[in-house]
Design a protein around this motif. Structure first.
Motif, PDB file in Angstrom:
ATOM      1  N   HIS A 147     -25.879  42.144  27.109  1.00 42.91           N
ATOM      2  CA  HIS A 147     -25.461  41.188  26.084  1.00 42.91           C
ATOM      3  C   HIS A 147     -25.129  39.876  26.787  1.00 42.91           C
ATOM      4  CE1 HIS A 147     -24.877  44.334  22.927  1.00 42.91           C
ATOM      5  NE2 HIS A 147     -24.747  45.093  24.007  1.00 42.91           N
TER       6      HIS A 147
ATOM      7  N   VAL B 224     -24.570  38.406  22.356  1.00 42.31           N
ATOM      8  CA  VAL B 224     -25.765  38.834  21.628  1.00 42.31           C
ATOM      9  C   VAL B 224     -26.601  39.745  22.519  1.00 42.31           C
ATOM     10  CG1 VAL B 224     -27.880  38.053  20.485  1.00 42.31           C
ATOM     11  CG2 VAL B 224     -25.800  36.684  20.318  1.00 42.31           C
TER      12      VAL B 224
ATOM     13  N   HIS C  36     -29.366  40.744  24.440  1.00 43.76           N
ATOM     14  CA  HIS C  36     -30.460  39.939  24.989  1.00 43.76           C
ATOM     15  C   HIS C  36     -31.654  40.800  25.377  1.00 43.76           C
ATOM     16  CE1 HIS C  36     -32.244  36.431  26.974  1.00 43.76           C
ATOM     17  NE2 HIS C  36     -32.582  37.246  27.953  1.00 43.76           N
TER      18      HIS C  36
ATOM     19  N   GLN D  80     -36.225  40.002  27.906  1.00 46.69           N
ATOM     20  CA  GLN D  80     -35.994  39.772  26.486  1.00 46.69           C
ATOM     21  C   GLN D  80     -37.275  40.010  25.685  1.00 46.69           C
ATOM     22  OE1 GLN D  80     -35.403  35.692  25.291  1.00 46.69           O
ATOM     23  NE2 GLN D  80     -34.264  36.247  23.437  1.00 46.69           N
TER      24      GLN D  80
ATOM     25  N   GLN E  73     -26.526  29.710  11.714  1.00 47.43           N
ATOM     26  CA  GLN E  73     -26.572  30.625  10.581  1.00 47.43           C
ATOM     27  C   GLN E  73     -26.126  29.888   9.328  1.00 47.43           C
ATOM     28  OE1 GLN E  73     -23.876  33.966  10.682  1.00 47.43           O
ATOM     29  NE2 GLN E  73     -25.057  35.137   9.188  1.00 47.43           N
TER      30      GLN E  73
ATOM     31  N   VAL F   7     -24.028  29.200  16.075  1.00 44.42           N
ATOM     32  CA  VAL F   7     -23.887  30.443  16.825  1.00 44.42           C
ATOM     33  C   VAL F   7     -23.854  30.160  18.321  1.00 44.42           C
ATOM     34  CG1 VAL F   7     -24.893  32.719  17.274  1.00 44.42           C
ATOM     35  CG2 VAL F   7     -25.050  31.701  14.983  1.00 44.42           C
ATOM     36  N   ARG F   8     -24.829  29.407  18.801  1.00 47.00           N
ATOM     37  CA  ARG F   8     -24.847  29.056  20.215  1.00 47.00           C
ATOM     38  C   ARG F   8     -25.919  28.004  20.485  1.00 47.00           C
ATOM     39  NH1 ARG F   8     -27.787  33.866  20.131  1.00 47.00           N
ATOM     40  NH2 ARG F   8     -29.775  33.870  21.260  1.00 47.00           N
TER      41      ARG F   8
ATOM     42  N   GLU G 119     -33.581  32.094  27.799  1.00 51.03           N
ATOM     43  CA  GLU G 119     -34.061  32.796  26.609  1.00 51.03           C
ATOM     44  C   GLU G 119     -35.289  32.140  26.009  1.00 51.03           C
ATOM     45  OE1 GLU G 119     -31.413  32.710  23.146  1.00 51.03           O
ATOM     46  OE2 GLU G 119     -30.255  31.146  24.145  1.00 51.03           O
TER      47      GLU G 119
ATOM     48  N   SER H 176     -35.668  34.924  20.256  1.00 49.55           N
ATOM     49  CA  SER H 176     -34.252  34.958  19.891  1.00 49.55           C
ATOM     50  C   SER H 176     -34.050  34.936  18.384  1.00 49.55           C
ATOM     51  CB  SER H 176     -33.513  33.777  20.529  1.00 49.55           C
ATOM     52  OG  SER H 176     -33.470  33.896  21.933  1.00 49.55           O
TER      53      SER H 176
ATOM     54  N   LEU I 175     -33.582  38.592  15.261  1.00 50.99           N
ATOM     55  CA  LEU I 175     -32.431  38.740  14.373  1.00 50.99           C
ATOM     56  C   LEU I 175     -32.838  39.286  13.008  1.00 50.99           C
ATOM     57  CD1 LEU I 175     -30.567  35.424  15.244  1.00 50.99           C
ATOM     58  CD2 LEU I 175     -29.832  37.743  15.819  1.00 50.99           C
TER      59      LEU I 175
ATOM     60  N   TYR J 156     -30.740  32.757   9.697  1.00 48.62           N
ATOM     61  CA  TYR J 156     -30.688  32.162  11.031  1.00 48.62           C
ATOM     62  C   TYR J 156     -31.899  31.257  11.254  1.00 48.62           C
ATOM     63  CZ  TYR J 156     -27.001  35.471  12.346  1.00 48.62           C
ATOM     64  OH  TYR J 156     -25.832  36.179  12.422  1.00 48.62           O
TER      65      TYR J 156
END
Length: 470
Positions: free
Chosen positions: A23, A27, A29, A103, A163, A173-174, A180, A185, A189, A194
């Protein structure tokens, strides 16, 4: 005062077949085996030598007991955290490419050309043709090419995972990182709420002047400013609202932004309501990040409202921690039969007065995003302190990057309206699309909503210590 922030938050959980879930920033990964991590370790040793590499958990001849499995998990977690936080190893292409490949393999998404939607602040969607294996920088450059944003301004913007919430609200979220793959990514989800948003990635409003010199940059910054006002991130009273509307009607975008720069919370990111232990345990708080600080809008147990700020230059260090807590109606953990949820906390040690340090804790699902904001503020301050600039940072980053083969390069779309395909839908210039942005739906705030008179007391008395003492 020196700052010792932690880097990206990496945690491990055991899974079936002696594999481990990694993670990153809260999240899932990727999922890897011990042998894959050992292979990465051997590569790092070969490239950087034994003296640089952290200790790696040794191989075991016999089958591991449950206790040994847990011990190895903890050791691997510490190893990956140590690598990520090392200024040389953590930013190396070797380490980041390992995470990107893992990933992609975990999500079982083959490398192929796809179309990815990236949202702008005004809700416009920009579609870019990329490879599923393209990293964050590749996607950002593809978006810039599609928008006709000059190369020297690309570094002023970043991609964020957002989101969508109820009534047009959104949760950041980030910020998407170099380790990544943006398509993987957001696709993994499997939730239409998202999406990826393009937003400026600097904090000092002085850099706005660089961006506004370009037509596309001006439009992007203008759209973001209008959006932040509409969602209530920037405070506007009735008189200011009237002035902004007048500037909009005249089409004076630069003047509009200049006026917005004088407003409270311009350039801040506002987080969802959460919990803090300052000034008392269990207080409800709305945290905003900007102007090299975390701003607290706190509701005390007696329902009194307080507001105050914690300057990043007063923070000695910070950390993000996670804990798994059982819940009655939680989501089943894929690696356990029990039901649980992860609680994230951001804690920072703050210089309350000349001789008094105190830990302040925020419990929030966005704790890692807050940490990323703090880190980027520190990075920007250090660059400015050394006489650098965003452009110099970008040039250094590009010169230091490893060039990939042609087959791995981003599939970039041609500039706007330059498509030779007559069947392709014509795209209107960005300046035309953004010119319709208006201050719709703003509820003009008044002085009653400005609680600056109820500031925290005590956290501004820092005699003998300047904000430049980094």
């Amino acid at each position: 005062m020196f700052l010792f922030p932690e880097s990206d938050f990496i945690s491990f959980s055991s899974c079936l077949f002696q594999a481990y879930n990694i993670h990153v920033n809260g999240v899932l990964h990727c999922r890897v085996r011990y042998s894959q991590l050992l292979g990465l370790h051997e590569q790092i040793k070969k490239e950087y030598g034994n003296n640089v590499v952290p200790t790696f958990p040794p191989k075991k001849i016999f089958t591991l007991t449950p206790a040994e499995v847990e011990q190895r998990r903890e050791q691997l977690e510490k190893y990956m955290q140590a690598v990520r936080q090392d200024p040389l190893l953590g930013t190396s292409e070797m380490f980041n490419s390992f995470l990107r490949k893992a990933q992609q393999e975990t999500q079982q998404i083959p490398t192929e050309e796809v179309q990815l939607e990236v949202h702008l602040s005004n809700g416009q969607k920009v579609k870019v043709n990329i490879l599923t294996s393209d990293q964050t920088e590749d996607v950002l450059e593809a978006v810039a090419t599609k928008l006709d944003l000059p190369e020297d301004l690309v570094g002023y913007f970043s991609l964020f995972l957002v989101q969508e919430g109820l009534e047009g609200g959104c949760t950041f979220v980030r910020k998407l990182q170099e380790f990544e793959l943006p398509y993987v990514s957001v696709t993994s989800l499997r939730n239409p709420d998202y999406h990826i948003v393009l937003r400026k990635s600097y904090w000092d409003s002085a850099y706005d002047s660089d961006v506004m010199e370009n037509r596309v940059g001006l439009n992007l910054l203008y759209a973001q400013t209008v959006s932040d006002i509409e969602r209530g991130w920037i405070l506007v009273n009735k008189d200011q609202h009237r002035q902004l509307k007048s500037l909009q009607e005249k089409g004076s975008k630069k003047e509009f932004i200049r006026l917005a720069q004088t407003l409270k919370y311009f350039g801040y990111i506002k987080f969802d309501p959460c919990i803090t232990d300052f000034p008392e345990k269990g207080c409800h708080v709305i945290v905003s990040a900007g102007n090299n600080e975390l701003n607290f809008h706190v509701k005390l147990p007696n329902n009194q409202m307080k507001e105050g700020s914690f300057k990043v230059t007063r923070m000695r260090c910070w950390r993000v921690t996670s804990s798994v807590i059982p819940v009655a109606n939680g989501t089943a953990n894929p690696c356990s039969s029990s039901k649980c949820e992860v609680k994230l906390e951001l804690a920072f040690e703050y210089l309350m007065s000349k001789d008094r340090l105190q830990w302040v804790t925020i419990t929030s699902p966005q704790a890692i995003m807050m940490s990323i904001c703090l880190q980027s503020m520190v990075d920007e301050l250090m660059v400015k302190k050394s006489g650098g600039s965003i452009k110099k940072m970008q040039k250094k980053r590009l010169n230091g990057s490893i060039h990939r083969s042609d087959s791995q390069q981003t599939v970039k779309s041609p500039p706007l309206l330059d498509s030779p395909d007559p069947n392709r839908e014509q795209v209107v210039k960005l300046s035309t699309k953004l010119s319709s942005v208006s201050l719709r739906g703003i509820s003009a705030s008044n002085s009653a909503n400005d609680i600056s008179g109820n500031d925290f007391h005590g956290n501004y008395a820092f005699e003998g210590i300047g904000d430049d003492d980094l």
